[in-house]
Design an enzyme around this catalytic site. Structure first.
Site, mmCIF file in Angstrom:
data_model
loop_
_atom_site.group_PDB
_atom_site.id
_atom_site.type_symbol
_atom_site.label_atom_id
_atom_site.label_comp_id
_atom_site.label_asym_id
_atom_site.label_seq_id
_atom_site.Cartn_x
_atom_site.Cartn_y
_atom_site.Cartn_z
ATOM 1 N N SER A 1 1.877 -8.267 1.390
ATOM 2 C CA SER A 1 2.344 -7.564 2.584
ATOM 3 C C SER A 1 3.425 -8.427 3.227
ATOM 4 C CB SER A 1 1.167 -7.356 3.540
ATOM 5 O OG SER A 1 1.609 -6.838 4.772
ATOM 6 N N LYS B 1 4.471 -4.579 -0.142
ATOM 7 C CA LYS B 1 4.365 -3.705 1.042
ATOM 8 C C LYS B 1 5.313 -4.251 2.096
ATOM 9 C CE LYS B 1 0.752 -3.552 4.468
ATOM 10 N NZ LYS B 1 -0.704 -3.362 4.679
ATOM 11 N N LYS C 1 6.421 -4.172 6.057
ATOM 12 C CA LYS C 1 6.117 -3.736 7.420
ATOM 13 C C LYS C 1 7.371 -3.060 7.971
ATOM 14 C CE LYS C 1 1.941 -5.425 8.141
ATOM 15 N NZ LYS C 1 0.789 -4.556 8.443
ATOM 16 N N ASP D 1 4.195 0.010 5.785
ATOM 17 C CA ASP D 1 3.112 0.043 6.785
ATOM 18 C C ASP D 1 3.731 -0.011 8.177
ATOM 19 O OD1 ASP D 1 0.814 -0.204 8.302
ATOM 20 O OD2 ASP D 1 0.118 -2.062 7.355
ATOM 21 N N GLU E 1 1.679 3.834 5.286
ATOM 22 C CA GLU E 1 0.403 3.466 5.914
ATOM 23 C C GLU E 1 0.507 3.584 7.432
ATOM 24 O OE1 GLU E 1 -0.769 -0.353 4.412
ATOM 25 O OE2 GLU E 1 -2.282 -0.682 5.951
ATOM 26 N N ASP F 1 -5.080 3.422 7.831
ATOM 27 C CA ASP F 1 -5.691 2.096 7.973
ATOM 28 C C ASP F 1 -6.480 2.103 9.289
ATOM 29 O OD1 ASP F 1 -6.195 -0.592 8.657
ATOM 30 O OD2 ASP F 1 -4.216 -1.334 8.166
ATOM 31 N N LYS G 1 -10.659 -1.927 4.822
ATOM 32 C CA LYS G 1 -10.822 -3.321 5.243
ATOM 33 C C LYS G 1 -12.227 -3.389 5.812
ATOM 34 C CE LYS G 1 -6.122 -3.918 6.978
ATOM 35 N NZ LYS G 1 -5.279 -3.998 8.195
ATOM 36 N N GLY H 1 -5.936 -6.098 4.069
ATOM 37 C CA GLY H 1 -6.195 -7.500 4.394
ATOM 38 C C GLY H 1 -5.923 -7.766 5.855
HETATM 39 O O1 OSB Z 1 -2.000 -3.438 8.916
HETATM 40 O O2 OSB Z 1 -2.494 -4.062 6.983
HETATM 41 C C1 OSB Z 1 -2.278 -4.347 8.158
HETATM 42 C C2 OSB Z 1 -2.392 -8.132 8.685
HETATM 43 C C3 OSB Z 1 -3.007 -8.203 9.920
HETATM 44 C C4 OSB Z 1 -3.336 -7.042 10.564
HETATM 45 C C5 OSB Z 1 -3.052 -5.792 9.983
HETATM 46 C C6 OSB Z 1 -2.450 -5.731 8.731
HETATM 47 C C7 OSB Z 1 -2.092 -6.924 8.095
HETATM 48 C C8 OSB Z 1 -1.391 -6.969 6.808
HETATM 49 C C9 OSB Z 1 -1.551 -8.216 5.984
HETATM 50 O O3 OSB Z 1 -0.655 -6.110 6.409
HETATM 51 C C10 OSB Z 1 -2.398 -8.034 4.784
HETATM 52 C C11 OSB Z 1 -2.834 -9.355 4.169
HETATM 53 O O4 OSB Z 1 -2.101 -9.870 3.331
HETATM 54 O O5 OSB Z 1 -3.906 -9.879 4.552
HETATM 55 MG MG MG Z 2 -2.098 -1.673 7.765
#
Ligand code: OSB
Ligand code: MG
Length: 369
Positions: free
Chosen positions: A135, A161, A163, A188, A213, A238, A262, A290
């Site tokens: 991510s 992924k 952001k 995302d 996402e 999510d 998650k 994650g």
């Molecule tokens: O939205 O998926 C998410 C990290 C912290 C809070 C929300 C998210 C995330 C990530 C990181 O996208 C995912 C990871 O590598 O742990």
């Molecule tokens: Mg997310």
């Protein structure tokens, strides 16, 4: 079985680089690390809470208070026949799922250890390796983004992924897609858009994304169902899916094509497994998200991601993508096929580096029966 002793620690463990999303920036892990003793067995878990209530309603201080004032006393009172009994024991406490998960995860580790089995096997996992990706947070400009993505690809990650947020969505996605036409790519939004942005989000459709996402509000299901009819890109939820009921509502309302699981957001592994199972029965693929976990939470995530309906790569990168030094002695390393190997030892398999954990501990609290 009765729990004899619970130890909680707030930690601060810096990330290799700040993590930036549409709504927040974090410099390191503020997780709560849990250690439980019962039946002469020691088990470890993690609540991967952040410094701010910007992903969901909780932060590292609210989870700390709810655990001490309610959840730990309830756990010490409970007589547990298995890890599935933990979530019902917390039922009177509304929400606060991240606070709950840290204790629930630790009890899964404890029962798996007592059974002499790996957590993955104990959960019903079927894979020896789980596919993973990275991510990538919001970057300062497109050349920087392309360099960051290139570095992860050269490390061997095969799914990226991005952001996104208004002003950092179509153009960076286009740039990555043009440079790597066959890359497994997804985005995302962390709840930053509104239904009125549907036409703008549809500009992502030509980029052949695996999914988009959580574009809309963190607690919405209804508008996502509306939005889904206006996008060709598969829609993944999510933040909105916090319980098996929420998953059922989203599936019945056709609010998503895919679900990000998650276990921390859902309050534990038992309910995460229920979502996995009901999504599988409905033909909805799931993948493992994650929360930038330490090595303890990461091992728990890998175990869960070995279940059969986790059919897309997880946001479970190797430990060195997050931390220069982690609080475990046996970090995961990336296999050449962009997978992590599921630990086969007893419990979740993370070996805690207690001396280094002491160094990064900010506050410690113990309760005994
Ligand atoms: O939205 O998926 C998410 C990290 C912290 C809070 C929300 C998210 C995330 C990530 C990181 O996208 C995912 C990871 O590598 O742990
Ligand atoms: Mg997310």
């Amino acid at each position: 079985m009765r729990v004899d002793r619970v130890e909680l620690r707030r930690i601060f463990l810096p990330y290799v680089a700040p993590f930036i999303t549409s709504g927040w920036r974090e410099e390191g892990s503020h997780a709560i690390i849990v250690r439980i003793e019962a039946d002469g067995i020691v088990a470890w878990g993690e609540a991967p809470v952040g410094a701010n209530p910007f992903y969901n309603e909780e932060n590292c201080k609210t989870a700390w208070v709810i655990q001490q004032d309610y959840l730990v006393p309830m756990l010490l009172e409970a007589d547990l026949n298995g890890p599935e009994d933990v979530t019902p024991a917390f039922k009177r406490v509304r929400g606060n799922r991240m606070a709950k998960c840290g204790l629930e995860f630790t009890m899964w580790d404890l029962f798996a250890r007592r059974a002499g089995r790996s957590l993955a096997d104990y959960l019903g996992g079927t894979r020896a390796r789980v596919p993973v990706g990275v991510s990538v947070g919001i970057q300062k400009d497109i050349p920087t983004l392309l360099k960051v993505v290139e570095d992860y690809l050269s490390e061997g990650y095969s799914r990226i992924k991005l952001k996104i947020k208004p002003g950092w969505d179509v153009e960076p996605t286009r740039a990555v897609r043009e440079r790597w036409p066959d890359l497994m790519l997804q985005v995302d939004a962390n709840s930053i858009y509104e239904l009125a942005d549907a036409a703008h989000l549809a500009e992502l459709d030509p980029f052949n994304l695996l999914l988009i996402e959580q574009p809309l509000a963190h607690d919405d299901i209804f508008d996502h169902a509306r939005l889904k009819t206006q996008l060709r890109t598969p829609l993944c939820l999510d933040e909105s899916i916090v319980s098996p009921d929420h998953a059922r509502w989203a599936i019945d309302l056709h609010a998503c094509d895919i679900i990000n699981i998650k276990p921390s957001r859902i309050g534990g592994l038992a309910d995460a497994k229920r979502i996995h199972d009901l999504a599988q029965a409905a033909g909805i693929p799931v993948w493992h998200g994650g929360m930038l976990e330490t090595g303890i939470g990461r091992a728990i995530n890998v175990a869960l991601a070995s279940l059969p309906n986790f059919s897309l790569p997880g946001d479970i990168s190797a430990n060195d993508r997050y931390f220069q030094r982690d609080i475990v002695a046996n970090p995961f390393t990336l296999n050449p096929d962009s997978t992590l190997t599921v630990p086969q030892g007893i419990g979740h398999g993370a070996v805690v580096d207690e001396a280094f954990l002491d160094e990064v501990t900010v506050e410690r609290w113990v309760a005994e029966r």
